[in-house]
Design a protein around this motif. Structure first.
Motif, short mmCIF file in Angstrom:
data_model
loop_
_atom_site.label_atom_id
_atom_site.label_comp_id
_atom_site.label_asym_id
_atom_site.label_seq_id
_atom_site.Cartn_x
_atom_site.Cartn_y
_atom_site.Cartn_z
N GLN A 81 -13.64 -6.50 1.44
CA GLN A 81 -12.98 -6.22 0.52
C GLN A 81 -11.42 -6.60 -0.17
N ARG A 82 -10.85 -6.16 0.27
CA ARG A 82 -9.22 -6.70 0.34
C ARG A 82 -8.54 -8.25 0.21
N ASP A 83 -9.08 -8.06 1.65
CA ASP A 83 -9.53 -10.20 2.11
C ASP A 83 -10.21 -11.33 1.31
N ARG A 84 -11.16 -10.66 0.68
CA ARG A 84 -11.84 -11.46 0.16
C ARG A 84 -11.16 -11.42 -1.64
N ALA A 85 -10.44 -10.66 -1.76
CA ALA A 85 -9.28 -10.30 -3.06
C ALA A 85 -7.85 -11.60 -2.88
N GLY A 86 -7.86 -11.49 -1.85
CA GLY A 86 -6.47 -11.94 -1.59
C GLY A 86 -4.65 -10.90 -1.62
N LEU A 87 -5.74 -9.74 -1.48
CA LEU A 87 -4.76 -8.98 -1.58
C LEU A 87 -3.55 -8.75 -0.99
N THR A 88 -2.13 -9.22 -1.10
CA THR A 88 -1.05 -8.40 -0.24
C THR A 88 -0.25 -7.59 0.00
N ASN A 89 -0.41 -6.56 -1.16
CA ASN A 89 0.18 -5.15 -1.20
C ASN A 89 -1.02 -4.13 -1.24
N LEU A 90 -2.17 -4.06 -0.08
CA LEU A 90 -2.50 -3.54 0.03
C LEU A 90 -3.71 -2.76 1.67
N HIS A 91 -3.36 -2.14 2.35
CA HIS A 91 -3.84 -1.64 2.89
C HIS A 91 -4.55 -0.45 3.80
N PHE A 92 -5.12 -0.74 4.55
CA PHE A 92 -6.76 0.61 4.59
C PHE A 92 -6.07 0.60 6.11
N LEU A 93 -6.37 1.80 6.51
CA LEU A 93 -5.80 2.29 7.77
C LEU A 93 -7.08 3.43 8.21
N PHE A 94 -7.57 3.31 9.91
CA PHE A 94 -8.55 5.03 10.35
C PHE A 94 -7.90 5.59 10.15
N CYS A 95 -8.02 6.40 10.43
CA CYS A 95 -6.92 7.90 10.53
C CYS A 95 -7.74 9.39 9.85
N ASN A 96 -7.72 10.34 10.83
CA ASN A 96 -7.35 11.36 9.99
C ASN A 96 -5.92 12.34 9.71
N ALA A 97 -6.04 12.38 8.06
CA ALA A 97 -5.46 12.53 7.53
C ALA A 97 -4.18 13.98 7.88
N ASN A 98 -5.14 14.87 8.19
CA ASN A 98 -5.27 15.75 8.76
C ASN A 98 -4.12 16.16 9.78
N ALA A 99 -4.52 14.84 10.42
CA ALA A 99 -3.87 14.89 12.39
C ALA A 99 -2.93 13.83 12.28
N SER A 100 -2.85 12.81 11.37
CA SER A 100 -1.58 11.42 11.22
C SER A 100 -0.96 11.57 10.38
N LEU A 101 -0.68 12.29 9.07
CA LEU A 101 -0.16 12.07 8.02
C LEU A 101 0.95 12.49 7.82
N ALA A 102 1.86 13.36 8.84
CA ALA A 102 3.05 13.60 8.83
C ALA A 102 3.87 12.24 9.84
N GLU A 103 3.37 12.37 10.92
CA GLU A 103 4.03 10.82 11.79
C GLU A 103 3.84 9.72 11.09
N LEU A 104 1.98 9.06 10.42
CA LEU A 104 2.88 8.24 9.72
C LEU A 104 3.53 7.49 8.87
N LEU A 105 3.91 8.81 7.94
CA LEU A 105 4.97 8.85 7.07
C LEU A 105 6.69 9.20 7.27
N GLN A 106 6.26 9.27 8.59
CA GLN A 106 8.35 9.19 9.30
C GLN A 106 8.53 8.00 9.26
N THR A 107 7.75 7.20 9.23
CA THR A 107 8.06 5.52 9.53
C THR A 107 8.49 4.10 8.41
N LEU A 108 7.54 5.72 6.88
CA LEU A 108 7.96 4.61 6.41
C LEU A 108 9.62 4.34 5.58
N PRO A 109 9.81 2.94 4.76
CA PRO A 109 11.10 2.42 3.96
C PRO A 109 11.32 3.73 3.01
N PRO A 110 12.64 4.15 3.61
CA PRO A 110 12.99 5.22 2.44
C PRO A 110 12.78 4.92 1.71
#
Length: 210
Positions: A77-106
């Motif tokens: 659906q995102r690709d059909r709309a051509g949105l470049t500010n949107l992404h989806f990720l398959f994950c269990n937030a309770n298992a992966s959130l901290a590791e994911l956030l560590q890599t964010l730009p400050p």
């Protein structure tokens, strides 16, 4: 596009959902990776943040969802709309959130929403609910001062428990003692639309990182 069919509930404590996500290349995901980021935890088909990304192009949006077929649907659906500010990720937030956030730009993470999560009514299943102390602590560690967490549910018991978990963490302060009368967002989830369409209440609260 044909409707996507998927199990309504999956057990987030199952072994197959404990695999942590790999580090993301934010510059590859977003056209402008340094824009403010809004993460929607449990985004389902992405109905809400697809709207948000279209309405607020100066923000980036990330939807986290534990059911892989819904992530595939949302990305299409995102690709059909051509949105470049949107992404989806398959994950269990309770298992992966901290590791994911560590890599964010400050200081890019500014807002998190948790909306209409699976209620898991049976007492023996309530440990499967998404808002656990570890998830709250991960957000406390990576949200900057003034960052917001928006909670919504059509089940008051679930909304109260989510609020209790955030109130227990000294990093967060609730903005209002009572439920908010209206949503802070210009878009609605599909569950919110259905609930309000039936004339039923939605229980909302906002917590600010101190």
């Amino acid at each position: 596009m044909a409707a996507v069919r998927v199990r309504q509930h999956v057990n987030p404590l199952s072994y197959k959902y404990q695999t942590k996500v790999e580090a993301l290349d934010w510059a590859e995901i977003y056209q402008n990776p340094h824009q403010s980021l809004h993460i929607d935890i449990g985004c389902a088909k992405g109905h809400f943040i697809n709207q948000m990304a279209a309405l607020q192009p100066d923000w980036n949006f990330l939807g986290l969802e534990i059911r892989a077929p819904l992530v595939d649907y949302a990305q299409q659906q995102r690709d059909r709309a051509g949105l470049t500010n949107l992404h989806f990720l398959f994950c269990n937030a309770n298992a992966s959130l901290a590791e994911l956030l560590q890599t964010l730009p400050p200081d890019t993470l500014q807002q998190v929403s948790i909306q209409f999560p699976d209620p898991w009514f049976k007492k023996r299943h309530q440990k499967r609910r998404v808002v656990q102390p570890e998830l709250v602590q991960a957000l406390a560690s990576f949200l900057p001062t003034g960052g917001r967490v928006i909670l919504q549910s059509d089940v008051e018991e679930v909304a109260r428990e989510m609020c209790d978990r955030f109130a227990e963490n000294v990093a967060f302060q609730r903005t209002e003692p009572d439920w908010l009368a209206t949503s802070p967002f210009p878009a609605q989830t599909d569950r919110e639309e259905l609930t309000l369409g039936k004339g039923l209440p939605v229980f909302r609260a906002i917590f600010i990182k101190q």
